[in-house]
Design a protein around this motif. Structure first.
Motif, PDB file in Angstrom:
ATOM      1  N   ASN A 150     -32.982 -78.613 -73.529  1.00 38.62           N
ATOM      2  CA  ASN A 150     -34.379 -78.526 -73.099  1.00 38.62           C
ATOM      3  C   ASN A 150     -35.306 -77.983 -74.184  1.00 38.62           C
ATOM      4  O   ASN A 150     -36.516 -77.868 -73.958  1.00 38.62           O
ATOM      5  N   ILE A 151     -34.758 -77.658 -75.345  1.00 39.65           N
ATOM      6  CA  ILE A 151     -35.597 -77.214 -76.465  1.00 39.65           C
ATOM      7  C   ILE A 151     -36.130 -78.458 -77.166  1.00 39.65           C
ATOM      8  O   ILE A 151     -35.344 -79.268 -77.654  1.00 39.65           O
ATOM      9  N   PRO A 152     -37.452 -78.659 -77.211  1.00 36.10           N
ATOM     10  CA  PRO A 152     -37.980 -79.873 -77.850  1.00 36.10           C
ATOM     11  C   PRO A 152     -37.461 -80.029 -79.279  1.00 36.10           C
ATOM     12  O   PRO A 152     -37.357 -79.053 -80.024  1.00 36.10           O
ATOM     13  N   ALA A 153     -37.109 -81.259 -79.627  1.00 40.12           N
ATOM     14  CA  ALA A 153     -36.530 -81.526 -80.946  1.00 40.12           C
ATOM     15  C   ALA A 153     -37.581 -81.392 -82.042  1.00 40.12           C
ATOM     16  O   ALA A 153     -38.738 -81.760 -81.865  1.00 40.12           O
ATOM     17  N   GLU A 154     -37.147 -80.865 -83.177  1.00 43.20           N
ATOM     18  CA  GLU A 154     -38.014 -80.856 -84.354  1.00 43.20           C
ATOM     19  C   GLU A 154     -38.028 -82.264 -84.964  1.00 43.20           C
ATOM     20  O   GLU A 154     -37.211 -83.117 -84.610  1.00 43.20           O
ATOM     21  N   VAL A 155     -38.951 -82.494 -85.879  1.00 47.46           N
ATOM     22  CA  VAL A 155     -39.012 -83.798 -86.556  1.00 47.46           C
ATOM     23  C   VAL A 155     -38.251 -83.696 -87.876  1.00 47.46           C
ATOM     24  O   VAL A 155     -38.563 -82.859 -88.723  1.00 47.46           O
ATOM     25  N   PHE A 156     -37.242 -84.542 -88.027  1.00 47.96           N
ATOM     26  CA  PHE A 156     -36.421 -84.577 -89.231  1.00 47.96           C
ATOM     27  C   PHE A 156     -36.719 -85.838 -90.030  1.00 47.96           C
ATOM     28  O   PHE A 156     -36.924 -86.910 -89.456  1.00 47.96           O
ATOM     29  N   LEU A 157     -36.715 -85.699 -91.332  1.00 48.05           N
ATOM     30  CA  LEU A 157     -36.834 -86.844 -92.225  1.00 48.05           C
ATOM     31  C   LEU A 157     -35.582 -86.919 -93.087  1.00 48.05           C
ATOM     32  O   LEU A 157     -34.941 -85.900 -93.359  1.00 48.05           O
ATOM     33  N   ARG A 158     -35.232 -88.130 -93.513  1.00 50.32           N
ATOM     34  CA  ARG A 158     -34.157 -88.297 -94.500  1.00 50.32           C
ATOM     35  C   ARG A 158     -34.761 -88.875 -95.771  1.00 50.32           C
ATOM     36  O   ARG A 158     -35.325 -89.964 -95.771  1.00 50.32           O
ATOM     37  N   SER A 216     -27.801 -87.056 -86.798  1.00 51.49           N
ATOM     38  CA  SER A 216     -27.605 -88.477 -87.116  1.00 51.49           C
ATOM     39  C   SER A 216     -27.382 -88.686 -88.608  1.00 51.49           C
ATOM     40  O   SER A 216     -26.653 -89.603 -89.018  1.00 51.49           O
ATOM     41  N   GLN A 217     -27.986 -87.831 -89.433  1.00 45.99           N
ATOM     42  CA  GLN A 217     -27.825 -87.945 -90.890  1.00 45.99           C
ATOM     43  C   GLN A 217     -26.399 -87.622 -91.346  1.00 45.99           C
ATOM     44  O   GLN A 217     -26.027 -87.895 -92.486  1.00 45.99           O
ATOM     45  N   MET A 218     -25.570 -87.060 -90.466  1.00 44.39           N
ATOM     46  CA  MET A 218     -24.185 -86.738 -90.817  1.00 44.39           C
ATOM     47  C   MET A 218     -23.266 -87.950 -90.734  1.00 44.39           C
ATOM     48  O   MET A 218     -22.188 -87.964 -91.314  1.00 44.39           O
ATOM     49  N   ILE A 219     -23.697 -88.992 -89.988  1.00 42.79           N
ATOM     50  CA  ILE A 219     -22.771 -90.074 -89.642  1.00 42.79           C
ATOM     51  C   ILE A 219     -22.467 -90.996 -90.822  1.00 42.79           C
ATOM     52  O   ILE A 219     -21.300 -91.292 -91.096  1.00 42.79           O
ATOM     53  N   ALA A 220     -23.491 -91.456 -91.563  1.00 43.17           N
ATOM     54  CA  ALA A 220     -23.231 -92.361 -92.697  1.00 43.17           C
ATOM     55  C   ALA A 220     -22.313 -91.721 -93.748  1.00 43.17           C
ATOM     56  O   ALA A 220     -21.348 -92.363 -94.197  1.00 43.17           O
ATOM     57  N   PRO A 221     -22.545 -90.462 -94.171  1.00 45.48           N
ATOM     58  CA  PRO A 221     -21.629 -89.849 -95.144  1.00 45.48           C
ATOM     59  C   PRO A 221     -20.205 -89.713 -94.617  1.00 45.48           C
ATOM     60  O   PRO A 221     -19.245 -89.686 -95.395  1.00 45.48           O
ATOM     61  N   TYR A 222     -20.049 -89.618 -93.295  1.00 47.04           N
ATOM     62  CA  TYR A 222     -18.726 -89.468 -92.691  1.00 47.04           C
ATOM     63  C   TYR A 222     -17.840 -90.671 -92.969  1.00 47.04           C
ATOM     64  O   TYR A 222     -16.615 -90.588 -92.938  1.00 47.04           O
ATOM     65  N   LEU A 223     -18.461 -91.819 -93.248  1.00 46.45           N
ATOM     66  CA  LEU A 223     -17.721 -93.067 -93.468  1.00 46.45           C
ATOM     67  C   LEU A 223     -17.088 -93.139 -94.867  1.00 46.45           C
ATOM     68  O   LEU A 223     -16.271 -94.017 -95.137  1.00 46.45           O
ATOM     69  N   HIS A 244     -29.234 -95.600 -94.716  1.00 42.61           N
ATOM     70  CA  HIS A 244     -28.596 -94.414 -95.302  1.00 42.61           C
ATOM     71  C   HIS A 244     -27.357 -94.824 -96.094  1.00 42.61           C
ATOM     72  O   HIS A 244     -27.120 -94.345 -97.215  1.00 42.61           O
ATOM     73  N   LEU A 245     -26.576 -95.745 -95.543  1.00 45.70           N
ATOM     74  CA  LEU A 245     -25.383 -96.244 -96.244  1.00 45.70           C
ATOM     75  C   LEU A 245     -25.766 -96.910 -97.568  1.00 45.70           C
ATOM     76  O   LEU A 245     -25.105 -96.707 -98.591  1.00 45.70           O
ATOM     77  N   ALA A 246     -26.856 -97.675 -97.556  1.00 44.02           N
ATOM     78  CA  ALA A 246     -27.313 -98.350 -98.777  1.00 44.02           C
ATOM     79  C   ALA A 246     -27.645 -97.334 -99.867  1.00 44.02           C
ATOM     80  O   ALA A 246     -27.319 -97.537-101.047  1.00 44.02           O
ATOM     81  N   ALA A 247     -28.282 -96.234 -99.464  1.00 42.09           N
ATOM     82  CA  ALA A 247     -28.619 -95.185-100.437  1.00 42.09           C
ATOM     83  C   ALA A 247     -27.353 -94.533-100.983  1.00 42.09           C
ATOM     84  O   ALA A 247     -27.231 -94.291-102.193  1.00 42.09           O
ATOM     85  N   LEU A 248     -26.385 -94.272-100.099  1.00 41.92           N
ATOM     86  CA  LEU A 248     -25.122 -93.660-100.533  1.00 41.92           C
ATOM     87  C   LEU A 248     -24.344 -94.598-101.464  1.00 41.92           C
ATOM     88  O   LEU A 248     -23.609 -94.145-102.346  1.00 41.92           O
TER      89      LEU A 248
END
Length: 403
Positions: A150-158, A216-223, A244-248
């Motif tokens: 119930n805590i409003p999400a902050e805005v994240f950028l990658r 969500s930013q953790m998922i592409a590096p996990y691969l 994100h995968l393309a950048a990695l």
């Protein structure tokens, strides 16, 4: 004593309309708000913020507010005004002298809340059926997750590392009157100090960043991708993780982005152009042959499967009320089918990530366990869950390897 913020009738009416539409027609609040604001372009940033935040908060606390009201939920306009009055007073504000608030003015909301707060499902505003499922699957972890959601999400950028580094982007955002700070969890994440329409910023138009939650930013590096690989993102949607995968991969190799909804892939193509990404090929999944053609061909495979969305309730509070038991059953079956069918695209020696934005074990660990029982050629390397907290939404990811 501080003075209560002043209410404006046209803005409160817009919130009431948003609630009527969101609960009456089943649309998600973000789309409803977007339409209302588009219809009223002359409203300033403060007015627009009031409408969006008030609507989101009332959706978030929908059950609790009706319990405070002591009545069954209703979409009659007079009842929604009463509900707004309860919410406004619960925030510690005084109501203006409007006839619409006559029946609720002076109600002791705090006293009523004390009578209800012992019930977790009411206090944290969750439907009983979903809270029971979550409690059964998560045990002692559930009360803290119920509260944190119930805590409003902050805005994240990658940061798009193909175009800029994080420090340079932080400086540019400062120049654009959009102060931000680095996310400690990785080297590309950024958290905005306050909400802003980032899509209008020159830095966004230049492809320097994408809006993407920290978890969500953790998922592409996990691969564990490397430049030059053939990578398939089989549930790509609009492509946040594919980008994100393309950048990695430093734009080297091949990413095949697939989805059953072709219109989402068209959006990915636009985003790829803005990001300066040129190693993504989009392919709609039209039938079983779309998968069969790629059998045993991928070095890496990402299955970011459809899910209940229970991990991203702080961002999409409607999920609590829109999700139904039959939808949860259906989505679990889809997840199992995707694992069974799409995993055939991975070559021997390749690695696969199964990911969701769900908190439920039945969509996460249990799906992977069942898959491994049926497929001894796969082994689990590691798995991780990010429960909703003050810094992120909730996500799950598992890395598997094919012998």
């Amino acid at each position: 004593m501080s003075q209560s913020p002043r209410l404006h009738k046209n803005l409160v009416a817009a919130v009431i309309e948003a609630l009527e539409t969101a609960f009456g027609k089943g649309y998600y609040a973000d789309k409803v708000i977007e339409r209302i604001l588009k219809r009223n372009p002359k409203w300033g940033a403060r007015d627009r913020g009031f409408i969006a935040e008030s609507t989101y908060e009332m959706v978030r606390w929908w059950r609790l507010l009706w319990e405070l009201n002591g009545k069954e939920p209703s979409l009659k306009r007079k009842d929604l005004y009463r509900l707004f009055g309860i919410w406004w007073q619960w925030q510690g504000n005084d109501l203006p002298d409007w006839p619409a608030f006559d029946t609720v003015r002076g109600l002791n909301v705090d006293e009523r809340f004390k009578e209800l707060e012992a019930d977790l499902n009411i206090r944290e505003s969750w439907p009983d059926w979903l809270a029971e499922v979550a409690s059964e699957e998560l045990g002692d972890a559930w009360p803290a997750i119920a509260k944190a959601s119930n805590i409003p999400a902050e805005v994240f950028l990658r940061t798009n590392s193909l175009r800029i580094d994080r420090n340079s982007l932080l400086k540019q955002l400062e120049e654009e009157a959009c102060p931000a700070r680095p996310l400690e969890a990785n080297e590309v994440g950024i958290i905005l100090e306050k909400r802003k329409n980032t899509f209008r910023l020159p830095s966004f138009q230049s492809g320097f960043f994408e809006v993407q939650d920290g978890g969500s930013q953790m998922i592409a590096p996990y691969l564990e991708v490397e430049p030059g690989m053939r990578v398939i993102d089989a549930c790509a949607g609009a492509g946040g993780k594919a980008l994100h995968l393309a950048a990695l991969m430093e734009n080297k190799g091949q990413i095949i982005a697939m989805d059953v909804e072709a219109w989402k892939l068209k959006e990915l193509q636009k985003r790829a152009r803005r990001n300066g990404v040129h190693n993504i090929e989009t392919r709609p999944i039209e039938n079983a042959k779309s998968i069969k053609r790629l059998q045993d061909s991928a070095d890496r495979l990402l299955l970011d499967v459809p899910c209940s969305g229970t991990g991203v309730v702080k961002r999409n509070p409607d999920t609590k009320w829109k999700l139904k038991p039959e939808h949860l059953d259906r989505v679990r079956k889809i997840q199992g089918d995707i694992l069974e069918d799409y995993s055939k695209m991975l070559k021997s020696g390749g690695k696969m990530v199964y990911a969701t934005c769900s908190i439920l074990r039945s969509e996460n660990e249990a799906q992977v366990e069942r898959f491994l029982e049926r497929h001894p050629e796969f082994s689990l390397i590691r798995q991780e869950r990010v429960n909703p907290s003050e810094w992120s939404d909730g996500f799950y990811m598992a890395l598997l390897e094919k012998a």
